[in-house]
Design a protein around this motif. Structure first.
Motif, short mmCIF file in Angstrom:
data_model
loop_
_atom_site.label_atom_id
_atom_site.label_comp_id
_atom_site.label_asym_id
_atom_site.label_seq_id
_atom_site.Cartn_x
_atom_site.Cartn_y
_atom_site.Cartn_z
N LYS A 67 -58.33 -33.96 -5.68
CA LYS A 67 -59.16 -35.61 -5.30
C LYS A 67 -58.96 -36.13 -5.89
N GLY A 68 -58.56 -35.41 -7.52
CA GLY A 68 -57.99 -36.25 -8.37
C GLY A 68 -58.78 -36.65 -9.12
N LEU A 69 -59.57 -35.93 -9.27
CA LEU A 69 -60.36 -35.21 -10.71
C LEU A 69 -60.24 -34.39 -12.04
N ASP A 70 -60.88 -35.31 -12.74
CA ASP A 70 -59.96 -34.68 -14.17
C ASP A 70 -60.67 -33.00 -14.64
N LYS A 71 -59.93 -32.50 -15.73
CA LYS A 71 -60.95 -31.47 -15.74
C LYS A 71 -62.02 -31.38 -16.10
N ALA A 72 -62.29 -32.24 -17.41
CA ALA A 72 -63.63 -31.90 -17.64
C ALA A 72 -64.76 -32.43 -16.39
N LEU A 73 -64.36 -33.43 -15.86
CA LEU A 73 -65.43 -33.61 -14.52
C LEU A 73 -64.72 -32.62 -13.98
N ALA A 74 -64.22 -32.06 -13.28
CA ALA A 74 -64.21 -31.55 -12.35
C ALA A 74 -64.83 -29.79 -12.89
N ALA A 75 -64.18 -29.56 -14.27
CA ALA A 75 -65.28 -27.97 -14.52
C ALA A 75 -67.51 -28.60 -14.32
#
Length: 299
Positions: free
Chosen positions: A102-110
């Motif tokens: 979905k294209g989320l960066d790692k910080a936002l994904a966490a």
């Protein structure tokens, strides 16, 4: 925000799965209701951009979702009726994988994974492999992946399948909270879920829009069509053959039937307060008597 289904039809191998569907969804919970094969999943796949209609279009605030492309997918959460899971992944790893897609960066994904796991009560199972999950846990994981991008439009096909009563209550509460500022569209055969969470119910039969309205409005349309009839044991089979019967109860005075019929089914039958189950039987049950002519489309 409005999601408009504009004269959508879908034809497979010469057979119409959907025929000229026109309906508009705004913020709140909307339930698609109909029997298996009625076209609900096809419509949901078209709304999710997974399937192209044979004719018609889907518009978000007047813009075709096909033209929107990635902008539409960025605000969409979708749970199909059947979805793939990597059984050797842990729940957390699976959600990390979906976040990357979905294209989320790692910080936002966490952050979003933490929120989603808590929302579906899987935080304590985050490190367990999916192959050890029960059917209900897998379904909750499917709901979690649909929530990862904080969608403004959430499309859920049979989201409560496999959930136990307590899990369904949690899900209903979650959906009710989310629908305050977004569009939620779901399909389910569990009428109690429909009644508790839906601001609007859309009835679909044989690929056609039959009616749409509130639960209360749909019940009102059933007044004068639901009856209780007490008869003898010998008479009961005859009534069961002639009318859709929702329930059969044995009493001291005979057999009490709850009958769905346009007119009094037999002398002595008394009107009963209608429910959504009566409405479902009237329009979708075996030997259903309801049709588009006898039902106001919007109630």
């Amino acid at each position: 925000m409005k999601l408009q289904i504009d004269s959508v039809s879908k034809v497979y191998r010469g057979q119409a799965a959907l025929s000229q569907i026109d309906v508009t969804f705004s913020k709140g919970v909307h339930s698609l209701l109909g029997p298996n094969g009625s076209g609900k999943s096809t419509l949901m796949r078209i709304m999710a951009g997974m399937l192209k209609p044979s004719s018609g279009r889907v518009l978000l605030d007047g813009e075709d979702i096909v033209q929107m492309g990635e902008r539409y997918r960025d605000i969409l959460g979708y749970l199909p009726q059947s979805f793939g899971l990597y059984k050797n992944f842990t729940a957390e790893r699976f959600l990390l994988y979906i976040s990357a897609l979905k294209g989320l960066d790692k910080a936002l994904a966490a952050e979003r994974i933490e929120e989603a796991l808590h929302a579906v009560h899987l935080q304590d199972a985050r490190h367990r492999k999916i192959r050890t999950f029960s059917g209900g846990m897998k379904q909750r994981l499917g709901i979690a992946q649909a929530l990862l991008n904080d969608p403004q439009i959430l499309i859920l096909d049979e989201p409560t399948a496999g959930l136990d009563p307590q899990e369904r209550i949690r899900f209903r509460n979650l959906i009710s909270r989310m629908a305050l500022d977004r569009i939620v569209i779901l399909s389910t055969h569990i009428l109690s879920d429909v009644e508790f969470v839906s601001q609007r119910i859309v009835l679909i039969r044989a690929g056609r829009l039959l009616a749409e309205g509130t639960a209360e409005g749909l019940r009102k349309q059933m007044r004068g069509k639901v009856w209780t009839l007490t008869c003898s044991q010998a008479e009961a089979p005859l009534h069961l053959e002639r009318f859709p019967v929702r329930s059969v109860s044995h009493t001291e005075t005979g057999v009490e039937l709850r009958v769905v019929a346009d007119n009094q089914p037999a002398p002595g039958a008394k009107p009963a307060a209608p429910t959504l189950e009566d409405m479902y039987l009237y329009y979708f049950g075996e030997g259903a008597v309801g049709d588009e002519v006898s039902f106001h489309r919007t109630v």
